[in-house]
Design a protein around this motif. Structure first.
Motif, PDB file in Angstrom:
ATOM      1  N   ALA A  25       0.855  -1.184   0.000  1.00  0.00           N
ATOM      2  CA  ALA A  25       0.000   0.000   0.000  1.00  0.00           C
ATOM      3  C   ALA A  25       0.892   1.236   0.000  1.00  0.00           C
ATOM      4  O   ALA A  25       1.970   1.247   0.583  1.00  0.00           O
ATOM      5  CB  ALA A  25      -0.896  -0.014   1.226  1.00  0.00           C
ATOM      6  N   ILE A  26       0.448   2.272  -0.664  1.00  0.00           N
ATOM      7  CA  ILE A  26       1.178   3.532  -0.692  1.00  0.00           C
ATOM      8  C   ILE A  26       0.775   4.336   0.537  1.00  0.00           C
ATOM      9  O   ILE A  26      -0.399   4.408   0.890  1.00  0.00           O
ATOM     10  CB  ILE A  26       0.854   4.311  -1.987  1.00  0.00           C
ATOM     11  N   ASP A  27       1.740   4.956   1.190  1.00  0.00           N
ATOM     12  CA  ASP A  27       1.469   5.756   2.374  1.00  0.00           C
ATOM     13  C   ASP A  27       1.225   7.207   1.948  1.00  0.00           C
ATOM     14  O   ASP A  27       2.142   7.903   1.517  1.00  0.00           O
ATOM     15  CB  ASP A  27       2.647   5.672   3.346  1.00  0.00           C
ATOM     16  N   TYR A  28      -0.021   7.645   2.074  1.00  0.00           N
ATOM     17  CA  TYR A  28      -0.416   8.991   1.689  1.00  0.00           C
ATOM     18  C   TYR A  28      -0.506   9.930   2.896  1.00  0.00           C
ATOM     19  O   TYR A  28      -1.014  11.035   2.779  1.00  0.00           O
ATOM     20  CB  TYR A  28      -1.785   8.963   0.995  1.00  0.00           C
ATOM     21  N   SER A 125      -6.988   9.387   3.660  1.00  0.00           N
ATOM     22  CA  SER A 125      -7.233   8.088   3.021  1.00  0.00           C
ATOM     23  C   SER A 125      -7.033   6.916   3.983  1.00  0.00           C
ATOM     24  O   SER A 125      -7.692   5.887   3.838  1.00  0.00           O
ATOM     25  CB  SER A 125      -6.350   7.919   1.791  1.00  0.00           C
ATOM     26  N   SER A 126      -6.178   7.074   4.986  1.00  0.00           N
ATOM     27  CA  SER A 126      -5.958   5.977   5.939  1.00  0.00           C
ATOM     28  C   SER A 126      -7.217   5.658   6.742  1.00  0.00           C
ATOM     29  O   SER A 126      -7.356   4.554   7.267  1.00  0.00           O
ATOM     30  CB  SER A 126      -4.820   6.325   6.904  1.00  0.00           C
ATOM     31  N   SER A 131      -5.183   3.225  -0.083  1.00  0.00           N
ATOM     32  CA  SER A 131      -4.443   3.534  -1.304  1.00  0.00           C
ATOM     33  C   SER A 131      -5.037   2.862  -2.546  1.00  0.00           C
ATOM     34  O   SER A 131      -4.514   3.021  -3.637  1.00  0.00           O
ATOM     35  CB  SER A 131      -2.974   3.123  -1.145  1.00  0.00           C
ATOM     36  N   GLY A 139      -7.574   5.938  -5.178  1.00  0.00           N
ATOM     37  CA  GLY A 139      -6.785   5.595  -4.004  1.00  0.00           C
ATOM     38  C   GLY A 139      -6.014   6.806  -3.503  1.00  0.00           C
ATOM     39  O   GLY A 139      -5.568   7.630  -4.287  1.00  0.00           O
ATOM     40  N   GLY A 140      -5.889   6.925  -2.188  1.00  0.00           N
ATOM     41  CA  GLY A 140      -5.154   8.029  -1.589  1.00  0.00           C
ATOM     42  C   GLY A 140      -5.946   9.310  -1.442  1.00  0.00           C
ATOM     43  O   GLY A 140      -5.394  10.329  -1.033  1.00  0.00           O
TER      44      GLY A 140
END
Length: 153
Positions: A25-28, A125-126, A131, A139-140
């Protein structure tokens, strides 16, 4: 044998079309935080921040019952991105649902209001859809909701 071969072809197509669940997962977090801070400043909002990164604005506190994270509530809302593009809206009479069946931002944010209260939830987004793209929401994405807590059922 012919049916077995057909089933294998269909399964192969299905498996190849599914999303890779092992992709990281991308950390936004930082990007979302800055986007929310910019939105708050641009719109002259006075918002509170929780330890999870949720921001909320209470326009009207309300005088009725205060829900918990496990309550069933009726809420009228409009959901949009920081750009102002609306992605979802309830009827003015609201919709009812359990707060344990929605995104974390709602489960955490709605209990800040009492029935009859209204305000804004600014959800990173978390605490939203993460993501991954979800039903037209990229996503994000930071999600903003104008909410009116009609009742705690």
């Amino acid at each position: 044998m012919k049916h077995l071969l057909s089933a294998l072809v269909v399964m192969t197509l299905f498996i190849s079309c599914t999303k890779d669940k092992t992709a990281p997962a991308i950390d936004y977090t930082a990007k979302n935080e800055q986007e929310i801070i910019n939105y708050i400043a641009k719109n002259n909002l006075t918002a509170q921040r929780t330890s999870d990164g949720l921001y909320y604005v209470i326009n009207t506190q309300g005088t009725g019952m205060q829900p918990t994270a496990a309550s069933n509530v009726t809420v009228a809302y409009k959901g949009y991105f920081t750009s102002g593009t609306v992605f979802d809206q309830s009827p003015s009479a609201g919709i009812s649902f359990g707060l344990n069946n929605v995104i974390k931002g709602w489960t955490e944010g709605i209990p800040y209001f009492k029935a009859g209260g209204s305000g804004i939830l600014l959800i990173p987004s978390s605490l939203g859809y993460g993501s991954s793209d979800y039903s037209g929401i990229p996503g994000g994405s930071v999600l903003i909701f104008d909410v009116n807590l009609i009742s705690v059922n």
